[in-house]
Enzyme design. Structure first.
Site, PDB file in Angstrom:
ATOM      1  N   ASN A 104       0.873  -1.174   0.000  1.00 24.34           N
ATOM      2  CA  ASN A 104       0.000   0.000   0.000  1.00 24.34           C
ATOM      3  C   ASN A 104       0.910   1.224   0.000  1.00 24.34           C
ATOM      4  O   ASN A 104       1.512   1.545   1.018  1.00 24.34           O
ATOM      5  CB  ASN A 104      -0.889  -0.030   1.254  1.00 24.34           C
ATOM      6  CG  ASN A 104      -1.725   1.226   1.402  1.00 24.34           C
ATOM      7  OD1 ASN A 104      -1.791   2.055   0.496  1.00 24.34           O
ATOM      8  ND2 ASN A 104      -2.370   1.375   2.554  1.00 24.34           N
ATOM      9  N   LYS A 136       0.073   4.266  -0.320  1.00 25.13           N
ATOM     10  CA  LYS A 136      -0.550   5.465   0.254  1.00 25.13           C
ATOM     11  C   LYS A 136      -0.269   6.678  -0.647  1.00 25.13           C
ATOM     12  O   LYS A 136      -0.252   6.538  -1.867  1.00 25.13           O
ATOM     13  CB  LYS A 136      -0.061   5.683   1.694  1.00 25.13           C
ATOM     14  CG  LYS A 136      -0.257   4.417   2.539  1.00 25.13           C
ATOM     15  CD  LYS A 136      -0.096   4.634   4.006  1.00 25.13           C
ATOM     16  CE  LYS A 136      -0.298   3.306   4.724  1.00 25.13           C
ATOM     17  NZ  LYS A 136      -0.307   3.435   6.171  1.00 25.13           N
ATOM     18  N   HIS A 153      -9.799   1.397   4.216  1.00 31.38           N
ATOM     19  CA  HIS A 153      -8.562   1.524   5.012  1.00 31.38           C
ATOM     20  C   HIS A 153      -8.846   2.461   6.188  1.00 31.38           C
ATOM     21  O   HIS A 153      -9.608   3.429   6.051  1.00 31.38           O
ATOM     22  CB  HIS A 153      -7.434   2.075   4.135  1.00 31.38           C
ATOM     23  CG  HIS A 153      -6.101   2.024   4.821  1.00 31.38           C
ATOM     24  ND1 HIS A 153      -5.742   2.948   5.779  1.00 31.38           N
ATOM     25  CD2 HIS A 153      -5.077   1.146   4.724  1.00 31.38           C
ATOM     26  CE1 HIS A 153      -4.529   2.636   6.236  1.00 31.38           C
ATOM     27  NE2 HIS A 153      -4.104   1.543   5.614  1.00 31.38           N
ATOM     28  N   GLU A 199      -7.293   4.810   7.436  1.00 30.48           N
ATOM     29  CA  GLU A 199      -7.027   6.231   7.175  1.00 30.48           C
ATOM     30  C   GLU A 199      -8.202   6.862   6.428  1.00 30.48           C
ATOM     31  O   GLU A 199      -8.554   8.015   6.660  1.00 30.48           O
ATOM     32  CB  GLU A 199      -5.705   6.382   6.397  1.00 30.48           C
ATOM     33  CG  GLU A 199      -4.518   6.096   7.316  1.00 30.48           C
ATOM     34  CD  GLU A 199      -3.287   5.530   6.634  1.00 30.48           C
ATOM     35  OE1 GLU A 199      -3.175   5.588   5.397  1.00 30.48           O
ATOM     36  OE2 GLU A 199      -2.412   5.010   7.358  1.00 30.48           O
ATOM     37  N   GLU A 241      -6.189  -4.958  10.104  1.00 28.55           N
ATOM     38  CA  GLU A 241      -5.129  -4.013  10.443  1.00 28.55           C
ATOM     39  C   GLU A 241      -5.493  -3.270  11.724  1.00 28.55           C
ATOM     40  O   GLU A 241      -6.256  -2.289  11.676  1.00 28.55           O
ATOM     41  CB  GLU A 241      -4.956  -2.984   9.320  1.00 28.55           C
ATOM     42  CG  GLU A 241      -4.582  -3.566   7.978  1.00 28.55           C
ATOM     43  CD  GLU A 241      -3.904  -2.514   7.095  1.00 28.55           C
ATOM     44  OE1 GLU A 241      -2.767  -2.762   6.695  1.00 28.55           O
ATOM     45  OE2 GLU A 241      -4.510  -1.469   6.845  1.00 28.55           O
ATOM     46  N   GLY A 296       1.866   1.946  10.804  1.00 31.70           N
ATOM     47  CA  GLY A 296       2.876   3.001  10.712  1.00 31.70           C
ATOM     48  C   GLY A 296       3.548   3.336  12.027  1.00 31.70           C
ATOM     49  O   GLY A 296       4.213   4.359  12.151  1.00 31.70           O
ATOM     50  N   SER A 325       2.633  -2.478  10.438  1.00 37.60           N
ATOM     51  CA  SER A 325       4.063  -2.618  10.747  1.00 37.60           C
ATOM     52  C   SER A 325       4.624  -3.994  10.389  1.00 37.60           C
ATOM     53  O   SER A 325       5.437  -4.549  11.123  1.00 37.60           O
ATOM     54  CB  SER A 325       4.342  -2.278  12.213  1.00 37.60           C
ATOM     55  OG  SER A 325       4.008  -0.916  12.459  1.00 37.60           O
TER      56      SER A 325
HETATM   57  P1  PGA Z   1       2.416  -0.012   7.684  1.00 35.50           P
HETATM   58  O1  PGA Z   1       1.002   0.325   6.970  1.00 35.50           O
HETATM   59  O2  PGA Z   1       2.911  -1.302   7.093  1.00 35.50           O
HETATM   60  O3  PGA Z   1       3.291   1.160   7.327  1.00 35.50           O
HETATM   61  O4  PGA Z   1       2.140  -0.120   9.139  1.00 35.50           O
HETATM   62  C1  PGA Z   1       0.054  -0.695   6.728  1.00 35.50           C
HETATM   63  C2  PGA Z   1      -1.171  -0.125   6.070  1.00 35.50           C
HETATM   64  O5  PGA Z   1      -1.577   1.005   6.379  1.00 35.50           O
HETATM   65  O6  PGA Z   1      -1.783  -0.789   5.214  1.00 35.50           O
END
Ligand code: PGA
Length: 272
Positions: free
Chosen positions: A10, A12, A104, A106, A182, A188, A228
């Protein structure tokens, strides 16, 4: 029947066209160098997808030529219409997208995406021939209050209810749905869930799927862990019974870490 592992990057809101091309070139070189360990096509190798910003989707043919699937990070549920700024499933299909991330955390947090909207978008994606990667996850406060299973079940319910009434006349079968668990506090942050905790939640998601869609369907749907995920922890997740791959943010942005993730994700058992 074995579910093929899926590693989905991803990106982003990162990368312009030049950076995506650099990534593709570097990944191609790294995978070629590791041909003994990993290949994008060999049995046991994971299916690989990169979910990129809209503006560079049509420029990812170099990745597609390597066998990497192309995905988007959101889409609108309508087929077309007066929705300024939005992108439809048909538009994604037009630039060879085969996956789309939906819901997601976010987007739930910053764009008010609801469970009901995610459910409608999932059906719209499948109907247009695109596999949805539906994200669910609890906040830290919800986890600490012991509400994780309830929160995830509530997020999954409308999606599964929609799917149970969906008759695939064209487009994709419902078994092409992908779910990504997630935990929000793990995204993150470098603070990943333990593999046992992730399995507990993902196992519960699969049982909920069995209840709504039946065991034969539930068995075929892939469920990923995200939050992560790094080259040094991915193997532990993949060793869990119900975890079929990962949705990877940060570690998908550099070709080196992504190639290492793929190497760690090759299934080394016998494929029956
Ligand atoms: P990350 O993000 O691996 O940077 O924790 C995962 C995601 O948001 O899909």
């Amino acid at each position: 029947m074995m579910r093929r592992r899926l590693i989905a990057g991803n990106w982003k809101m990162y990368k312009i066209q030049r950076e995506a091309l650099e990534f593709a070139g570097a990944l191609g070189t790294l995978v070629a160098e590791r041909a003994d360990e990993v290949s994008l096509a060999a049995p046991g190798s994971p299916e690989v997808v990169i979910c990129a910003p809209f503006t560079i989707l049509s420029g990812l043919s170099m990745l597609a030529a390597m066998g990497v699937g192309i995905g988007a990070q959101t889409m609108h549920e309508a087929v077309e219409g007066a929705y300024t700024g939005e992108i439809s499933a048909r538009m994604l299909q037009d630039v060879d997208c085969t996956y789309v991330i939906l819901g997601h955390s976010e987007r739930r947090a910053y764009c008010n995406e609801t469970d009901a909207a995610v459910a409608r978008k999932s059906l719209a994606a499948l109907a247009a021939g695109i596999a949805p990667i539906v994200c669910v996850g609890e906040s830290l406060a919800e986890r600490e209050a012991g509400r994780t299973h309830e929160v995830i079940a509530n997020q999954m319910a409308p999606v599964l209810a929609g799917l149970s009434g969906y008759a695939a006349t064209e487009g994709r079968p419902i078994t092409d749905l992908v779910v990504a668990y997630e935990p929000i506090w793990a995204i993150g942050t470098g603070r990943s869930s333990t593999s046992a905790d992730a399995q507990a939640v993902i196992g519960a998601i699969r049982r909920q799927m069995v209840d709504v869609l039946g065991v034969e369907t539930a068995k075929q749907i892939r469920i990923l862990y995200g939050g992560s995920v790094k080259p040094d922890n991915i193997a532990a997740y993949l060793a869990e019974e119900d975890i079929d791959g990962a949705l990877v943010g940060g570690a998908s942005l550099q070709a080196e870490s992504f190639a290492e993730l793929l190497t760690q994700s090759v299934y080394r058992g016998s494929i029956g």
